[in-house]
Design a protein around this motif. Structure first.
Motif, mmCIF file in Angstrom:
data_model
loop_
_atom_site.group_PDB
_atom_site.id
_atom_site.type_symbol
_atom_site.label_atom_id
_atom_site.label_comp_id
_atom_site.label_asym_id
_atom_site.label_seq_id
_atom_site.Cartn_x
_atom_site.Cartn_y
_atom_site.Cartn_z
ATOM 1 N N ILE A 1 1.010 -1.577 -0.259
ATOM 2 C CA ILE A 1 -0.030 0.022 -0.324
ATOM 3 C C ILE A 1 0.294 1.097 0.298
ATOM 4 C CG2 ILE A 1 -1.580 1.090 1.376
ATOM 5 C CD1 ILE A 1 -3.201 -1.962 2.316
ATOM 6 N N LEU A 2 2.058 1.259 0.462
ATOM 7 C CA LEU A 2 2.923 2.263 1.129
ATOM 8 C C LEU A 2 3.765 2.112 -0.901
ATOM 9 C CD1 LEU A 2 4.985 1.801 3.952
ATOM 10 C CD2 LEU A 2 2.794 4.272 3.108
ATOM 11 N N LYS A 3 4.181 1.062 -0.682
ATOM 12 C CA LYS A 3 4.667 1.766 -2.529
ATOM 13 C C LYS A 3 3.841 1.884 -4.023
ATOM 14 C CE LYS A 3 8.881 -1.086 -1.663
ATOM 15 N NZ LYS A 3 9.482 -2.246 -1.699
ATOM 16 N N THR A 4 2.879 0.999 -3.760
ATOM 17 C CA THR A 4 2.325 1.814 -4.280
ATOM 18 C C THR A 4 1.622 2.891 -4.912
ATOM 19 O OG1 THR A 4 0.182 0.329 -3.869
ATOM 20 C CG2 THR A 4 1.430 -0.730 -5.693
ATOM 21 N N VAL A 5 0.998 3.489 -4.503
ATOM 22 C CA VAL A 5 0.648 4.695 -4.270
ATOM 23 C C VAL A 5 1.538 6.160 -3.741
ATOM 24 C CG1 VAL A 5 -1.905 3.629 -4.144
ATOM 25 C CG2 VAL A 5 -0.483 4.614 -1.992
ATOM 26 N N GLY A 6 2.553 5.630 -3.711
ATOM 27 C CA GLY A 6 3.951 7.165 -3.255
ATOM 28 C C GLY A 6 3.245 7.075 -1.698
ATOM 29 N N LEU A 7 2.957 6.211 -0.917
ATOM 30 C CA LEU A 7 2.617 6.983 0.817
ATOM 31 C C LEU A 7 4.000 7.087 1.940
ATOM 32 C CD1 LEU A 7 -0.065 5.380 1.933
ATOM 33 C CD2 LEU A 7 -0.214 7.636 1.303
ATOM 34 N N ALA A 8 5.200 6.541 0.892
ATOM 35 C CA ALA A 8 6.182 6.028 1.666
ATOM 36 C C ALA A 8 6.768 6.842 2.398
ATOM 37 C CB ALA A 8 7.300 5.392 0.781
ATOM 38 N N ASN A 9 7.082 8.264 2.005
ATOM 39 C CA ASN A 9 7.559 9.192 2.350
ATOM 40 C C ASN A 9 6.624 10.241 3.274
ATOM 41 O OD1 ASN A 9 9.778 8.602 0.660
ATOM 42 N ND2 ASN A 9 8.786 10.166 -0.812
ATOM 43 N N MET A 10 5.484 9.175 3.892
ATOM 44 C CA MET A 10 5.109 9.992 4.032
ATOM 45 C C MET A 10 4.820 9.413 6.154
ATOM 46 S SD MET A 10 1.491 10.743 2.220
ATOM 47 C CE MET A 10 0.890 10.799 3.378
ATOM 48 N N GLU A 11 5.234 8.561 5.783
ATOM 49 C CA GLU A 11 5.330 7.913 7.508
ATOM 50 C C GLU A 11 3.533 6.986 7.663
ATOM 51 O OE1 GLU A 11 7.602 10.811 10.646
ATOM 52 O OE2 GLU A 11 9.162 9.707 9.543
ATOM 53 N N GLN A 12 3.337 7.313 6.746
ATOM 54 C CA GLN A 12 1.556 6.813 6.968
ATOM 55 C C GLN A 12 1.272 5.987 8.202
ATOM 56 O OE1 GLN A 12 -1.468 8.009 5.702
ATOM 57 N NE2 GLN A 12 -1.856 7.304 7.198
ATOM 58 N N VAL B 1 -4.095 -8.632 13.004
ATOM 59 C CA VAL B 1 -4.245 -7.206 13.051
ATOM 60 C C VAL B 1 -2.590 -7.277 13.162
ATOM 61 C CG1 VAL B 1 -4.105 -5.090 13.927
ATOM 62 C CG2 VAL B 1 -5.497 -6.852 14.811
ATOM 63 N N ALA B 2 -2.346 -6.483 11.829
ATOM 64 C CA ALA B 2 -0.631 -6.182 12.260
ATOM 65 C C ALA B 2 0.094 -4.358 11.572
ATOM 66 C CB ALA B 2 0.097 -7.107 11.124
ATOM 67 N N GLY B 3 0.389 -3.531 12.005
ATOM 68 C CA GLY B 3 1.018 -2.814 11.703
ATOM 69 C C GLY B 3 2.049 -2.396 11.472
ATOM 70 N N ASN B 4 1.883 -1.890 10.318
ATOM 71 C CA ASN B 4 3.072 -1.260 9.935
ATOM 72 C C ASN B 4 4.029 -0.746 10.032
ATOM 73 O OD1 ASN B 4 2.378 1.504 9.989
ATOM 74 N ND2 ASN B 4 2.843 1.770 6.787
ATOM 75 N N GLU B 5 5.207 -0.295 10.302
ATOM 76 C CA GLU B 5 6.840 0.715 11.041
ATOM 77 C C GLU B 5 6.147 2.070 11.330
ATOM 78 O OE1 GLU B 5 9.660 -0.360 8.702
ATOM 79 O OE2 GLU B 5 9.444 1.417 7.834
ATOM 80 N N ASN B 6 5.327 2.491 11.193
ATOM 81 C CA ASN B 6 4.898 3.767 11.362
ATOM 82 C C ASN B 6 3.555 4.041 12.312
ATOM 83 O OD1 ASN B 6 6.655 4.598 9.658
ATOM 84 N ND2 ASN B 6 5.299 4.879 7.902
ATOM 85 N N ALA B 7 2.984 2.522 12.643
ATOM 86 C CA ALA B 7 1.657 2.046 13.628
ATOM 87 C C ALA B 7 2.638 2.342 14.773
ATOM 88 C CB ALA B 7 1.076 1.206 12.939
ATOM 89 N N THR B 8 2.024 3.538 15.745
ATOM 90 C CA THR B 8 1.932 2.954 16.888
ATOM 91 C C THR B 8 1.289 1.661 18.196
ATOM 92 O OG1 THR B 8 0.455 4.685 17.523
ATOM 93 C CG2 THR B 8 2.249 5.665 17.662
ATOM 94 N N GLU B 9 2.184 2.038 18.652
ATOM 95 C CA GLU B 9 1.193 0.681 19.481
ATOM 96 C C GLU B 9 0.688 0.854 19.937
ATOM 97 O OE1 GLU B 9 3.141 -1.034 23.033
ATOM 98 O OE2 GLU B 9 5.051 -1.490 22.235
ATOM 99 N N GLU B 10 0.385 1.938 20.259
ATOM 100 C CA GLU B 10 -1.183 2.470 20.553
ATOM 101 C C GLU B 10 -2.075 2.126 19.780
ATOM 102 O OE1 GLU B 10 -1.060 6.634 21.973
ATOM 103 O OE2 GLU B 10 -3.271 6.702 23.048
ATOM 104 N N GLN B 11 -2.394 2.816 18.617
ATOM 105 C CA GLN B 11 -2.878 2.585 17.159
ATOM 106 C C GLN B 11 -3.242 1.456 16.486
ATOM 107 O OE1 GLN B 11 -0.747 4.658 14.176
ATOM 108 N NE2 GLN B 11 -1.263 6.421 15.136
ATOM 109 N N VAL B 12 -2.613 0.206 16.571
ATOM 110 C CA VAL B 12 -2.488 -1.178 16.835
ATOM 111 C C VAL B 12 -3.146 -1.367 18.296
ATOM 112 C CG1 VAL B 12 -1.213 -3.372 16.336
ATOM 113 C CG2 VAL B 12 -0.115 -1.219 15.818
ATOM 114 N N GLU B 13 -3.604 -0.547 19.114
ATOM 115 C CA GLU B 13 -3.670 -1.534 20.468
ATOM 116 C C GLU B 13 -5.556 -1.209 19.670
ATOM 117 O OE1 GLU B 13 -4.127 -3.960 23.045
ATOM 118 O OE2 GLU B 13 -1.587 -4.472 21.838
ATOM 119 N N PHE B 14 -5.399 -0.348 19.495
ATOM 120 C CA PHE B 14 -6.796 0.737 19.186
ATOM 121 C C PHE B 14 -7.712 -0.507 18.166
ATOM 122 C CE2 PHE B 14 -9.698 3.143 16.980
ATOM 123 C CZ PHE B 14 -11.171 3.521 17.586
#
Ligand SMILES: NC(=O)C1=CN([C@@H]2O[C@H](COP(=O)(O)OP(=O)(O)OC[C@H]3O[C@@H](n4cnc5c(N)ncnc54)[C@H](O)[C@@H]3O)[C@@H](O)[C@H]2O)C=CC1
Ligand SMILES: O=C(O)[C@@H]1CCC=N1
Length: 272
Positions: free
Chosen positions: A104-115, A135-148
């Motif tokens: 998702i990051l690569k195909t739509v060019g979100l890679a520079n946005m720390e999305q 549930v799995a978060g990418n490296e930009n997702a915080t623990e809090e967001q994954v927990e939510f």
């Protein structure tokens, strides 16, 4: 938190119903957008939720955005909302089969946005609060967001944080599994019809037998295999049917079905 759904079809509908029924979120904090705007509006009306006319409007209105579109539509939708995402600190949730957070990051060019992107594989049973979701978060997702997000799916069934590497296997044994169980129930019921029961009666009996078996297994420390032994009386009916099922390839057929599901999930991932 406000939660938005882009694509309000079968799966989004099941999740929306589940999180509103379980009171995880108030219907007034749920926003819906679908390419078919009238469909999203009627869905929203049914749930007491809100509908927007565009995807970007929805992004502006919420904190978490769940992409409930088919896997091949994801790039187009994310392109459409990319600028709104860039302006805001929003979390994307994808439930698409075969679609990694990295793709998702690569195909739509979100890679520079720390999305922050959180991948979830739910199953249809979230509709009745009995889902099984990874549930799995990418490296930009915080623990809090994954927990939510884990909590969100935890209120409509069970949810586990799982390494993305295992998502194809999870899709096969959970995401797709309701369809296979429905087929099993239908096959059992059809056999009942062969032996004289009405289809309606046989459907009801087979469904209750499967439901009860799952509950029994959940309520014991015994393995499924031990429970097979407990039902099989020496010289009885069960072992006769069991041996025939195994002889006819039941176990290898199930494994082959899971293998084909895993292979398709991997293939979908490569098509991006
Ligand atoms: N159906 C299931 O049991 C499960 C589905 N999934 C995943 O959920 C996702 C959705 O699947 P379903 O709900 O079954 O599909 P669906 O076809 O029922 O719903 C998709 C919705 O997206 C809308 N849509 C299409 N293009 C759009 C666009 N450009 N912008 C906004 N909306 C758009 C359609 O109008 C439709 O309402 C898929 O990625 C699938 O892999 C995951 C787990 C289980
Ligand atoms: O059939 C599919 O591709 C989706 C993913 C899991 C269940 N339905």
């Amino acid at each position: 938190m406000k939660i938005g759904f882009i694509g309000t079809g079968n799966m989004s509908g099941a999740i929306i119903k589940g999180i509103i029924d379980s009171k995880f979120v108030d219907a007034s904090d749920v926003h819906l957008y679908d390419r078919n705007v009238d469909f999203a509006k009627s869905r929203a009306e049914g749930f007491g939720a809100n509908a927007t006319d565009t995807a970007t409007e929805l992004v502006e209105a919420v904190d978490y955005i769940l992409l409930g579109v088919k896997p091949h539509i994801i790039p187009a939708v994310v392109k459409e909302i990319r600028d709104s995402l860039a302006k805001n600190d929003k979390v994307l949730i994808s439930i698409a089969a075969g679609t990694s957070t990295e793709s998702i990051l690569k195909t739509v060019g979100l890679a520079n946005m720390e999305q922050s992107i959180i991948r979830v594989m739910p199953n249809m049973n979230v509709m009745v609060g009995e889902g099984a979701s990874a549930v799995a978060g990418n490296e930009n997702a915080t623990e809090e967001q994954v927990e939510f997000v884990k909590d969100m799916f935890g209120t409509i069934g069970k949810s586990w944080v799982l390494d993305e590497h295992y998502f194809s296997a999870f899709t096969a044994i959970s995401g797709s599994m309701p369809a296979y169980v429905f087929l099993f129930i239908d096959s059992i019921a059809r056999a009942g019809v062969k032996h004289g029961l009405t289809k309606a009666m046989a459907d009801e009996i087979a469904t209750q037998a499967v439901l009860g078996s799952a509950k029994t297994l959940q309520g014991t420390d015994d393995s499924a295999w031990t429970m097979v032994d407990k039902v099989s009386s020496p010289g009885g009916t069960t072992v006769a049917g069991l041996l025939e099922l195994i002889d006819e390839g039941f176990i290898s057929d199930v494994v082959a079905g899971v293998d084909a599901t895993v292979a398709k999930d991997i293939e979908l991932g490569k098509q991006k």
